[in-house]
Structure formats: structure tokens, C-alpha cells
Design an enzyme around this catalytic site. Structure first.
Site, PDB file in Angstrom:
ATOM      1  CD  GLN A 100      -2.196 -88.768 -44.219  1.00 46.36           C
ATOM      2  OE1 GLN A 100      -1.726 -87.713 -43.547  1.00 46.36           O
ATOM      3  NE2 GLN A 100      -3.012 -88.299 -45.166  1.00 46.36           N
ATOM      4  CB  SER A 101      -1.359 -95.383 -47.253  1.00 51.14           C
ATOM      5  OG  SER A 101      -2.278 -95.755 -46.601  1.00 51.14           O
ATOM      6  CB  SER A 102       1.499 -92.811 -50.174  1.00 52.27           C
ATOM      7  OG  SER A 102       0.669 -91.851 -50.580  1.00 52.27           O
ATOM      8  CD  GLN A 136      -2.989 -91.948 -49.111  1.00 49.84           C
ATOM      9  OE1 GLN A 136      -2.797 -91.930 -47.644  1.00 49.84           O
ATOM     10  NE2 GLN A 136      -3.420 -92.873 -49.554  1.00 49.84           N
TER      11      GLN A 136
END
Length: 686
Positions: free
Chosen positions: A21-23, A26
Site C-alpha cells: 500500500q502506498s503510505s 493507508q
């Protein structure tokens, strides 16, 4: 029912599940996506892989998929695919594996070469099959385009807010957001005074480095606000570094302006990014006077111009740099009157001291040409210095008052900051004491920690008190009544101050820069100096060019004539003594001796006293003895009786002067020979 694309060869290898997941936000706030990705293990089991042979790679959680630079999990996946360890690669969607088409197509190519399948939420794909590979490529392109559209929408929203001056950006230390969303000065008086002192010191010294040295010499701390971590938002105080002062001076928000687009992100070939500064002409949004500041916009512009002048290395773009330690008075103010570019300073040794030389080498450096002109500073500097003294005489009283006021203002500024820092340390010690007093005495684990914190704050406060008292005594000694009296006495005699060797060269240059904008030099038969004063008035000086050393060492005609005249009657030693007594000196300012007179004679072919006497007919002792047929002893005896006159031509040397009628001497010579014959024993013939 098992998928027909899954073969026994695929099942002999492991199944790889890639989770990303990007961050971190998230990961924590969108747990459903994470659960859906982990649920793909069931798809692998349904396709025939045992659960224990399903490898999950989830070390890239919280990392962006735009690049593989920091994604160690993706690198591990690619390596295992290249080594044919993977039978299938699983990801919830293409965007989980990669947001970059190059990385995605590289993975597809490796999977095709090693016969590895790819699984997403829609199904299983064989990269070796053209149709599947085409579909996977389209999905990768769409994933990259999706990321682009998202960024474009976010970027558009940011730009719209920025153009209205409403975009919220973290303000630098010294500025804070109020509850109503507007920016105002930090209510902490110590923070405000520290920032104002930076701008005032820079305006006074003209150099960011000298501003840093002032803070470090005075022991004044500068604040910074923590941007992350458990203590986010707290202030930390430390001695400032050069980069920190430059950040403050370059930041337009301290001038009350809203600026957007000062930097841009540059993507490096290896996958990293770097922040690059953007030229002021290319800033996207510049809106002065949007909120309170520490300086106005005009002062900010003047600071940027001064920093730009200080930062450029050479040439016409840099009209003036910061004052340096060298003796060149006009450093940073000299312009070439031929090509109009800035002239540099070179130093060379002359009689054991460094002498400046102003050189225009712009054509040499930029075009490979030649030096335009060079002008000796030992001629120009004294002339401009004399002009400066003439201009400063009516202003001595004003200068005196300005110096005194500056000393007092500087002391007041630093004293205020130190007292505020002292008050801060006292407050922190009181807070630590209050926390310690509220704790339960029986809870020793907490009480011991709070007691140690209290003791540390007390020590810090005691050190601050000691430093404050020490600096206050130093400042009191620096501006006491006796010092004021001496300043007044010195200011009444400005020429003596200017020539005082204890005055630093940089201070002289700073004084000159207050009065002189630039100085243009033209070297021809004479040196023309055009001085442009700060008010716009000009002065022109015509100076003689210095003579070459060969001409300086050359004997002057009047000295040569005087030596020639004295040699008629005196030897070299006597000529040197007479010249020294009459005040003559060599080109080096030294007295004459017989060796120097001998050098003058040999250079200009001047006959010596002995040669001149010989030309007049004077004879040596041997020649007199041979002429009259007598011995040398008889010649000296005749001289003692006064029959011959001796003229000395040096130490223990001389020539005899014979009378015009030497009949008497010939008679004396015959008598002397007869006496010598009678006195000698008779000789028998052979």
C-alpha cells in the site's frame, strides 16, 4: 476447478504474493485493502499450491509504487522470478505491483522468459501468451495513467489555492497560524528578537558568514521548531550554522509574502528524487504583504541582491563582494574603464609586504584572450583614501554619534535576547519543579525521573545565569564612560583613525562602501580614476603611472654630474662621504659607500681620481725615480723636503706632481747619484 494455465511445472515452484500500500496512513486507515490482498492466498491454494508454499512479501507496505528505488520486497520478487523460483506472482491489481510502466514491463518480460504466471483479482495470465501479455501491458499503462490523473487533480487543487494565497504550508520558525487560519508573528518574544537580530546583523555586516560569527562569538542561540517525532512543534535552541542563516535570509515569508513554486522535484535516473531551487523569475506565485513579517519587501529585495553579489565568483555579474582581509582598499568596487567589467585583486610581494594589483581578466577567463589592463593599487588606494578623508572631515561629529548609538543598540539587542533566554530557562526549571512536586513520593520510578529532570533544568538555568553575567560585564566594559570619551576623542581626528594600523582592513572597506558606489580605472599615459559617490556625484583623479624598476634604479643625471665633479679632487671613499653629508641617498634610501661610487664610475665610464691625475701628468714613485735616476727612498725624502707635491688617490696611494722647471731636481738627482757612488765600495775591472 483448477485453471488450465496452471501446469505441473508451475506447481513445482512456489507461489509469490506481493502485498503493498502506498503510505502508512493507508495501512492504518484502510485495512480492508490489506485484507483483500492477503486473501489472494486462498486463490493460490485453490489453484493447487499448498498453503506452506505460498510466500508472502509484505515488507513494502507504506511505500509508493512509482519507483523501485526503496522497495526491497519488489526487488526480491524480481530476483526470484529471474531465478525461476516462482510459479505464479499474485497481486490484487497491477497498481500494487508497480505504478511505473518500465518496472511493470520488465516484470512481464521476466515472467515470460521463466514461464511464470501472473494473477490479479480478475484472473490468471500467462505472459508468454501474446494476448495475455498485451492485456497485462494495457493494465500497466492504465495504472500509470491513473496515478498521473490523481496527481494532476491534486496539483490543480493546490495551484488554485496557491493563486488565492490560501494554500496551507508549514510556516518557518517565528511565524505561526492563528486559530482563524491567518499567519502572525510567533508570540514568543525571544524568538522574535532572535530573528530580528539576524536581519539587523546582516544589514550591518553585509555577509551571512559574518552574521553567523557574530552569533557564535556572542554565544546567542537561535531557535528551530521540530517538524516530526514525538516532540513535534517544540522549540530547540542552538548556535546557528551558515546554512540556517541563509535559509532565513532567503525565505520570503519573513517579508510577509506568500510564495509558491520556489522548488521543484527532480527525478534521478537511479530512482531517487532531489529538490532543486527555481529562479525567482520562474516562481509560480508571488504575493507580497499577505501577512505580518519581520522585514518589508523592499528590504528583502535588497538582501537578495546583496547575497547574490556575495555569492558570484567573478566577472561583471558581481559588482561587489563581502569585505575581505586583504589590504586592497577598493576590493569589490573597481570597474575596468576599457571593457566595463569588474576587476579582480591580485597580490604580490614588494619589499617584504603584500601590495595589491587590480587586474581585469574577464576576456582571459571567458574568451581565452589577454589581460585587459592592470593598475597598481599602491598608486590608486592612497589617492582614493585621501579623497575619502577630504569627504569625511565635515562628517566626523555625525560619525561619532552613529558609532556610539550603534554600540549601545547592539548591546541592548543582545542583552534583551540573553535576558529572555534566562527567563525561559527559569520557567522550564519551575515547570520541572511543579511536575516533581505533584508526583506521589512513593512512586519512586516516576519521582526519580522527574527529580533528575528538575536537576538538569536547574543546572541549565545556572549556566545561563553565569553566561548572562559574564556577557553583561564584557558589554559594560565595552561601552563604559571611558570608552565613550575615547571614541569621541578619536572621532575628532578621523585621519588618525583611518591610518591607525589597529583598524582592520575590512572596517576601512566598509566605511568606503558607505560613500563610494564604484571606481572606474583607465590606464594610459596617466591613470585616470573616476570615483562615483553614493549620492550620484563624481570625482576624477589624474595619477602618474609608477615608473618601472629599471628607471627607479637608474642613476639620476644630477647625481652622476655631482659624482663626476667630485672625482676631480676626491677618491671614491671621499666622494661617498661628501654625498652622504649633503643628504644624497641611493634609490633604496641607503647611504653611499666606495663600492657604490665604483659601480657608478664603471657604469657611466667615469675616470677615477687616479686616472684624472695621470692625465694631468702626475707620476708614480717608480716613474719619478727612473726619470731622475734616484731610488724610491730619495723620492720620498724629496717629498718631505717639499721639492715634490704628492696628491693622494686612495688609501696609502698617491701620485707626484713635478714642477714645470725640473732643472733643480735634475741637479739634486746628480748630487744624489754621486753620493751614492762615493758611499759604495770601489769595483775592480774584470
Amino acid at each position: 476447478m483448477p485453471d488450465l494455465k496452471v501446469t505441473a511445472d508451475h506447481l513445482r515452484r512456489d507461489a509469490y504474493l506481493y502485498v503493498r500500500q502506498s503510505s502508512l496512513r493507508q495501512v492504518t486507515d484502510h485495512g480492508e485493502s490489506t485484507q483483500r490482498q492477503y486473501a489472494l492466498r486462498d486463490r493460490a491454494v485453490a489453484a493447487g499450491w499448498p498453503l506452506e508454499r505460498v510466500r508472502v512479501i509484505d515488507c513494502d507496505l507504506g511505500l509508493s509504487g512509482a519507483s523501485t528505488m526503496l522497495r526491497d520486497g519488489f526487488k526480491e520478487l524480481v530476483n526470484d522470478v529471474a531465478l525461476a523460483k516462482a510459479g505464479i506472482v499474485m497481486g490484487l491489481e497491477v497498481s500494487r505491483l508497480a505504478r511505473n510502466s518500465a518496472d511493470w514491463h520488465r516484470l512481464i518480460q521476466l515472467c515470460a522468459l521463466t514461464a511464470t504466471l501472473i494473477l490479479d483479482e480478475d484472473g490468471i495470465y500467462d505472459p508468454a501468451n501474446f494476448n495475455d501479455r498485451l492485456l497485462l501491458g494495457l493494465k500497466g499503462t492504465m495504472s500509470e495513467a491513473e496515478l498521473h490523473f490523481r496527481k494532476a487533480r491534486m496539483r490543480g487543487g493546490q495551484l488554485n489555492k496557491a493563486r488565492r494565497g490560501e494554500l496551507v504550508m508549514g510556516p518557518p520558525v517565528g511565524l505561526v497560524y492563528r486559530p482563524d487560519g491567518t499567519i502572525d508573528l510567533d508570540p514568543d518574544a525571544e524568538v522574535q528578537n532572535a530573528l530580528r537580530l539576524v536581519f539587523d546583523t546582516f544589514e550591518r555586516t553585509g555577509s551571512a558568514m559574518r552574521t553567523v560569527r557574530f552569533f557564535q562569538t556572542e554565544g546567542i542561540l537561535f531557535p528551530r521548531r521540530l517538524r516530526k517525532g514525538p516532540n513535534k512543534g517544540e522549540l530547540r535552541w542552538a548556535l546557528p550554522q551558515h546554512a540556517r542563516i541563509l535559509q532565513v535570509l532567503h525565505n520570503p515569508r519573513y517579508a510577509g509574502a506568500f510564495v509558491y513554486g520556489r522548488t521543484k522535484t527532480h527525478h534521478r535516473p537511479e530512482g531517487g528524487t532531489a529538490q532543486l531551487n527555481v529562479d525567482r523569475a520562474d516562481w509560480l506565485v508571488v504575493m507580497p504583504d499577505m501577512h505580518p513579517g519581520y522585514i518589508d519587501w523592499a528590504r528583502y529585495e535588497a538582501n537578495q541582491q546583496r547575497l547574490s553579489d556575495n555569492g558570484r565568483a567573478f566577472g561583471g555579474d558581481r559588482r561587489a563582494g563581502p569585505t575581505r582581509e586583504g589590504s586592497a582598499l577598493l576590493q569589490g568596487r573597481i570597474l575596468c574603464g576599457i571593457c566595463g567589467t569588474r576587476m579582480g585583486v591580485h597580490y604580490h610581494q614588494e619589499h617584504g609586504r603584500a601590495v595589491p594589483l587590480y587586474v581585469c581578466q574577464d576576456s582571459l577567463v571567458r574568451k581565452g584572450g589577454t589581460v585587459c589592463q592592470s593598475v597598481p593599487g599602491k598608486v590608486v588606494d592612497p589617492a582614493v583614501s585621501g579623497l575619502l578623508l577630504d569627504l569625511m572631515v565635515p562628517m566626523t561629529l555625525e560619525v561619532t554619534l552613529a558609532v556610539q548609538q550603534e554600540l549601545e543598540a547592539r548591546a541592548a539587542e543582545t542583552d534583551t535576547l540573553r535576558r529572555q533566554h534566562l527567563e525561559r530557562t527559569r520557567y522550564e526549571a519551575e515547570q520541572a519543579r511543579a511536575r516533581y512536586m505533584k508526583v506521589d513520593p512513593d512512586n519512586r520510578l516516576v519521582a526519580d525521573t522527574l527529580e533528575a529532570e528538575w536537576n538538569g533544568k536547574l543546572r541549565h538555568h545556572a549556566e545561563a545565569v553565569e553566561a548572562y553575567e559574564r556577557h553583561r560585564e564584557e558589554q559594560a566594559a565595552a561601552i563604559d564612560a571611558e570608552t565613550r570619551r575615547r571614541v569621541l576623542a578619536l572621532a575628532e581626528d578621523f585621519p588618525r583613525i583611518w591610518r591607525d594600523p589597529r583598524v582592520d582592513n575590512r572596517e576601512r572597506k566598509r566605511i568606503l562602501r558607505l560613500l563610494v558606489t564604484d571606481v572606474t580605472l583607465i590606464k594610459a599615459e596617466t591613470i585616470t580614476v573616476h570615483v562615483r559617490l553614493s549620492g550620484g556625484a563624481t570625482r576624477t583623479l589624474e595619477l602618474e603611472r609608477p615608473r618601472p624598476i629599471a628607471q627607479i634604479r637608474k642613476i639620476k643625471p644630477d647625481l652622476r654630474a655631482e659624482v663626476d665633479r667630485l672625482l676631480d679632487q676626491h677618491c671614491d671613499r671621499e666622494v661617498a662621504e661628501i654625498l652622504n653629508a649633503n643628504g644624497w641617498r641611493t634609490w633604496e634610501g641607503k647611504p653611499f659607500d666606495d663600492k657604490k661610487i665604483n659601480f657608478i664610475r664603471s657604469t657611466y665610464k667615469l675616470p677615477s681620481l687616479r686616472e684624472r691625475l695621470r692625465q694631468k701628468g702626475l707620476l708614480t714613485t717608480k716613474e719619478v725615480a727612473a726619470r731622475f735616476g734616484i731610488t724610491s727612498t730619495t723620492v720620498y725624502a724629496w717629498g718631505q723636503r717639499g721639492w715634490l707635491t704628492k696628491s693622494r688617490t686612495g688609501r696609502n696611494r698617491g701620485l707626484w706632481c713635478l714642477p714645470e722647471d725640473d732643472t733643480a731636481l735634475r741637479q739634486h738627482g746628480g748630487n744624489a747619484r754621486s753620493a751614492d757612488t762615493a758611499a759604495s765600495p770601489a769595483q775592480s775591472p774584470e
